[in-house]
Design a protein around this motif. Structure first.
Motif, PDB file in Angstrom:
ATOM      1  N   ARG A 164      21.094  11.476  -0.600  1.00  0.00           N
ATOM      2  CA  ARG A 164      20.414  11.836  -1.220  1.00  0.00           C
ATOM      3  C   ARG A 164      19.041  10.953   0.345  1.00  0.00           C
ATOM      4  O   ARG A 164      18.036  11.278  -0.048  1.00  0.00           O
ATOM      5  N   LEU A 165      20.293  10.525   1.301  1.00  0.00           N
ATOM      6  CA  LEU A 165      19.471   9.682   2.059  1.00  0.00           C
ATOM      7  C   LEU A 165      19.201   9.560   3.641  1.00  0.00           C
ATOM      8  O   LEU A 165      18.879   9.446   4.119  1.00  0.00           O
ATOM      9  N   GLY A 166      19.633  11.119   3.509  1.00  0.00           N
ATOM     10  CA  GLY A 166      19.672  11.843   5.033  1.00  0.00           C
ATOM     11  C   GLY A 166      18.436  11.380   6.341  1.00  0.00           C
ATOM     12  O   GLY A 166      18.549  11.481   6.560  1.00  0.00           O
ATOM     13  N   ASP A 167      17.458  11.416   5.441  1.00  0.00           N
ATOM     14  CA  ASP A 167      16.086  11.120   5.664  1.00  0.00           C
ATOM     15  C   ASP A 167      15.431  10.164   5.802  1.00  0.00           C
ATOM     16  O   ASP A 167      14.347   9.646   6.421  1.00  0.00           O
ATOM     17  N   ALA A 168      16.697   9.117   4.766  1.00  0.00           N
ATOM     18  CA  ALA A 168      15.804   7.145   5.236  1.00  0.00           C
ATOM     19  C   ALA A 168      15.978   6.880   6.326  1.00  0.00           C
ATOM     20  O   ALA A 168      16.797   7.497   7.303  1.00  0.00           O
ATOM     21  N   LEU A 169      14.200   5.829   6.632  1.00  0.00           N
ATOM     22  CA  LEU A 169      15.455   5.106   7.519  1.00  0.00           C
ATOM     23  C   LEU A 169      16.212   4.002   7.315  1.00  0.00           C
ATOM     24  O   LEU A 169      15.715   3.276   6.343  1.00  0.00           O
ATOM     25  N   PRO A 170      16.800   3.186   8.719  1.00  0.00           N
ATOM     26  CA  PRO A 170      18.165   2.060   8.370  1.00  0.00           C
ATOM     27  C   PRO A 170      17.399   1.046   7.619  1.00  0.00           C
ATOM     28  O   PRO A 170      17.587   0.641   6.750  1.00  0.00           O
ATOM     29  N   PRO A 171      15.651   0.604   8.130  1.00  0.00           N
ATOM     30  CA  PRO A 171      15.298  -0.696   7.467  1.00  0.00           C
ATOM     31  C   PRO A 171      15.221  -0.112   6.086  1.00  0.00           C
ATOM     32  O   PRO A 171      14.636  -1.072   4.609  1.00  0.00           O
ATOM     33  N   GLN A 172      14.913   1.005   5.390  1.00  0.00           N
ATOM     34  CA  GLN A 172      14.570   1.500   3.911  1.00  0.00           C
ATOM     35  C   GLN A 172      16.276   1.634   3.352  1.00  0.00           C
ATOM     36  O   GLN A 172      16.463   1.242   1.673  1.00  0.00           O
ATOM     37  N   LEU A 173      17.513   1.133   3.801  1.00  0.00           N
ATOM     38  CA  LEU A 173      18.613   0.979   2.850  1.00  0.00           C
ATOM     39  C   LEU A 173      19.325  -0.491   2.791  1.00  0.00           C
ATOM     40  O   LEU A 173      18.635  -1.178   3.017  1.00  0.00           O
ATOM     41  N   SER A 174      19.584  -0.601   1.612  1.00  0.00           N
ATOM     42  CA  SER A 174      20.594  -1.490   0.719  1.00  0.00           C
ATOM     43  C   SER A 174      21.873  -1.584   1.797  1.00  0.00           C
ATOM     44  O   SER A 174      21.943  -1.085   3.129  1.00  0.00           O
ATOM     45  N   GLY A 175      21.543  -3.088   1.719  1.00  0.00           N
ATOM     46  CA  GLY A 175      23.157  -3.359   2.542  1.00  0.00           C
ATOM     47  C   GLY A 175      24.766  -2.960   2.270  1.00  0.00           C
ATOM     48  O   GLY A 175      25.197  -2.484   3.195  1.00  0.00           O
ATOM     49  N   GLY A 176      24.971  -2.503   1.337  1.00  0.00           N
ATOM     50  CA  GLY A 176      25.720  -1.199   0.921  1.00  0.00           C
ATOM     51  C   GLY A 176      25.676  -0.237   1.569  1.00  0.00           C
ATOM     52  O   GLY A 176      26.752   0.702   2.293  1.00  0.00           O
ATOM     53  N   GLU A 177      24.587   0.627   1.268  1.00  0.00           N
ATOM     54  CA  GLU A 177      23.903   1.541   2.302  1.00  0.00           C
ATOM     55  C   GLU A 177      24.215   1.385   3.784  1.00  0.00           C
ATOM     56  O   GLU A 177      25.050   2.412   4.376  1.00  0.00           O
ATOM     57  N   ARG A 178      23.875   0.788   4.407  1.00  0.00           N
ATOM     58  CA  ARG A 178      24.178   0.191   5.713  1.00  0.00           C
ATOM     59  C   ARG A 178      25.301   0.690   5.947  1.00  0.00           C
ATOM     60  O   ARG A 178      25.629   1.116   7.312  1.00  0.00           O
ATOM     61  N   GLN A 179      26.104  -0.231   5.365  1.00  0.00           N
ATOM     62  CA  GLN A 179      27.391  -0.351   5.873  1.00  0.00           C
ATOM     63  C   GLN A 179      28.316   0.798   5.654  1.00  0.00           C
ATOM     64  O   GLN A 179      29.358   0.919   6.514  1.00  0.00           O
ATOM     65  N   ARG A 180      27.993   1.706   4.442  1.00  0.00           N
ATOM     66  CA  ARG A 180      28.332   2.789   4.547  1.00  0.00           C
ATOM     67  C   ARG A 180      28.386   3.360   5.316  1.00  0.00           C
ATOM     68  O   ARG A 180      28.846   4.656   6.240  1.00  0.00           O
ATOM     69  N   ALA A 181      27.048   3.961   5.631  1.00  0.00           N
ATOM     70  CA  ALA A 181      25.894   4.664   6.721  1.00  0.00           C
ATOM     71  C   ALA A 181      27.203   4.046   8.308  1.00  0.00           C
ATOM     72  O   ALA A 181      27.758   5.337   9.155  1.00  0.00           O
ATOM     73  N   ALA A 182      27.203   2.731   8.443  1.00  0.00           N
ATOM     74  CA  ALA A 182      27.575   2.225   9.335  1.00  0.00           C
ATOM     75  C   ALA A 182      29.284   3.121   9.637  1.00  0.00           C
ATOM     76  O   ALA A 182      29.751   3.256  10.896  1.00  0.00           O
ATOM     77  N   LEU A 183      29.575   3.354   8.246  1.00  0.00           N
ATOM     78  CA  LEU A 183      31.478   3.685   8.422  1.00  0.00           C
ATOM     79  C   LEU A 183      31.267   5.346   8.872  1.00  0.00           C
ATOM     80  O   LEU A 183      31.624   5.888   9.295  1.00  0.00           O
ATOM     81  N   ALA A 184      29.889   5.700   8.256  1.00  0.00           N
ATOM     82  CA  ALA A 184      30.441   7.284   8.447  1.00  0.00           C
ATOM     83  C   ALA A 184      29.605   7.303  10.431  1.00  0.00           C
ATOM     84  O   ALA A 184      30.225   8.567  10.621  1.00  0.00           O
ATOM     85  N   ARG A 185      29.385   6.627  10.550  1.00  0.00           N
ATOM     86  CA  ARG A 185      28.756   6.588  12.034  1.00  0.00           C
ATOM     87  C   ARG A 185      30.016   6.672  12.699  1.00  0.00           C
ATOM     88  O   ARG A 185      30.083   7.685  14.215  1.00  0.00           O
TER      89      ARG A 185
END
Lengths: 299, 223
Positions: B126-147
């Motif tokens: 659901r967060l594909g269009d969100a900007l990184p500063p809008q993500l929580s710590g956990g979401e950022r970590q998972r996004a970093a893993l996805a990248r």
């Protein structure tokens, strides 16, 4: 540098264009610098072209004409004038010679002595206007013949006028070209500073790109394309404003002849259109140089 | 795949790592642990050639790092996925663009379907269009893993990936790393969280390395 670097700039890369944040003071600084420098360059170009035209005009006008000045006692003046005209009429390379009327001489002297000049009461020399033919004449031979036939006659072939005028025009033209080079150099320096500031401000972007495997060329391209396009846009604005400024310069008759010829004429109006691509090229090389150097410092 | 031979790293006159020898075989799972400041992040940076050893040899994919130019380092990094402790993103670009960066810099186009699957895998659909500063710590970590895994790298290097996450989120991230390892990826995770290591060892045959007094030791037995 590969030619592909330039074609990449022209083609663009939507994704690469986006990796550098669009905002920041370097954006308008680059455009403003390019606009201001191009505006000045248009005037420098106009000066350079105008001095070139003036040099040609002065050179042509003075090179094909000469003056014989006859200073003689009043009783001998007419006789010597006739003798000089006879000599000139038989001299190869002289197309036309005529003695100037008193009214013409009075008009020439009027700016210095005023309209009430008593020409008859003054020992003013008689002037003979000489026009050369295309092949020209032997000035030394003519001087000798004049000395023999009319001792009061002196030939002035305008050399001493023409040389300093040609030198002055050449110096003005050099000044214009130097100004354009200095403006280009100053623009390169300012865009390099702006690019350095932008690269420093975006060190986080560069770090991320390096982390995910971006090569230097990719990162440099993103910055170079942005700065090149900004410089091009700013320069177009500067060139248009500069041309409008030149077009509205006072006309020659309004300025009393002082600004005669300053500005663009005919196809000369096309020259300013070369400035935006040149500015873009300056920005391209300046940013590319700054970016590669900065990347080596950052990572 | 990644091999260290008597590697040392010094900075500012002090030696941080000394006589480090290490070999990460394809498909292996390693944890790297040790107290704060022991040199875990430094060792990881040596692994992806952000730092160069001051002594010894490091071989990445059979290439000595000392012989690599900057472009060659970039090419090797395309074969690695790195998850940073502070999850570095381009904050002005939406999450999907950030995730596809590794593909973009390689001149490839990420498939939309793959991207959708990847976002689903890390639970960020659901967060594909969100900007990184809008993500929580956990979401950022998972996004970093996805990248890190979008280009299907051979090696995944993670530096304290669960640093600021609660236990449930940490386990969720660990599960993702284990899944990657089961797909044949080589995993190296730097962490000081011993509970995480214990949880992982129940799922995969992970080896635990400890940095102690500048040296690297095998430390699996006491966990």
């Amino acid at each position: 540098m590969k030619f592909s670097a330039i074609t990449d700039i022209l083609r663009g890369d939507k994704q690469a264009d986006r990796v550098v944040p669009p905002s920041g003071h370097t954006a308008w600084l680059t455009s403003f610098t390019a606009a201001a420098m191009t505006f000045l360059a248009v005037f420098a170009l106009a000066l350079s072209l105008a001095t070139g035209r003036l040099a040609d005009r002065w050179g042509d006008a003075l090179a094909h004409s000469a003056t014989v000045r006859i200073s003689a006692p009043t009783g001998q003046l007419d006789a010597q004038t006739r003798a000089v005209l006879d000599v000139l009429a038989t001299t190869p390379g002289i197309a036309r010679a005529r003695a100037m009327e008193d009214a013409e001489q009075r008009a020439l002297l009027e700016p210095w002595f005023g309209p009430d000049l008593p020409l008859d009461a003054l020992p003013i020399p008689r002037l003979i206007e000489v026009t050369e033919s295309r092949e020209g004449y032997d000035s030394e031979g003519l001087r000798q013949r004049l000395a023999a036939e009319a001792p009061g006659a002196v030939l002035d072939d305008h050399t001493r006028w023409r040389r300093p005028l040609a030198v002055a025009a050449g110096r003005l033209r050099l000044l214009g070209v130097t100004s354009i080079l200095l403006i280009g150099g100053a623009m390169a320096a300012m865009i390099t500073l702006a690019a350095n500031a932008s690269l420093a401000a975006n060190s986080q972007v560069i770090r991320v790109l390096r982390l995910v495997g971006a090569r230097d060329a990719y990162i440099v391209r993103a910055f170079v394309r942005r700065f090149t396009l900004r410089a091009l846009a700013g320069s177009v604005v500067g060139a248009v404003l500069g041309m409008i400024g030149v077009a509205f310069l006072p006309a020659a008759d309004m300025a009393g002849g002082f600004l005669t010829g300053l500005g663009f004429q005919g196809s000369g109006w096309l020259w300013p259109f070369l400035l935006p691509p040149l500015a873009a090229m300056v920005a391209f090389f300046a940013t590319r140089f700054a970016a590669f150097r900065k990347l080596k410092e950052l990572t | 795949m990644i091999a260290f031979e008597n590697v040392a790293y010094s900075y500012g006159g002090g030696e941080l790592l000394s006589e480090v020898s290490l070999r990460l075989a394809p498909g292996s799972f390693h944890f790297l642990t040790g107290p704060s400041g022991a040199g875990k992040s430094t060792l990881l940076k040596l692994c992806y050639a952000e730092l160069l050893p001051t002594a010894g040899h490091i071989t990445l994919f059979d290439r000595d790092v000392h012989g690599l130019d900057r472009d060659e380092v970039a090419m090797l990094r395309r074969r690695m996925g790195v998850v940073h402790q502070d999850c570095q993103f381009l904050d002005h670009l939406p999450l999907t663009t950030n995730l596809t960066l590794p593909a973009a810099v390689s001149g490839r186009q990420a498939e939309a379907a793959d991207l959708k699957d990847l976002l689903g895998w890390v639970g960020l659909s659901r967060l594909g269009d969100a900007l990184p500063p809008q993500l929580s710590g956990g979401e950022r970590q998972r996004a970093a893993l996805a990248r890190a895994v979008i280009m299907s790298p051979d090696v995944v290097l993670a530096d304290e990936p669960t640093g600021n996450l609660d236990w449930d989120m940490s386990l969720r991230l660990l599960t993702l790393l284990v899944e990657l390892n089961k797909m044949g990826k080589t995993i190296l995770v730097a962490t000081h969280d011993l509970n995480l290591i214990r949880a992982a060892k129940q799922q995969v045959p992970a080896r635990v390395l400890r940095i102690s007094k500048r040296r690297l030791q095998l430390a699996g037995a006491d966990l």
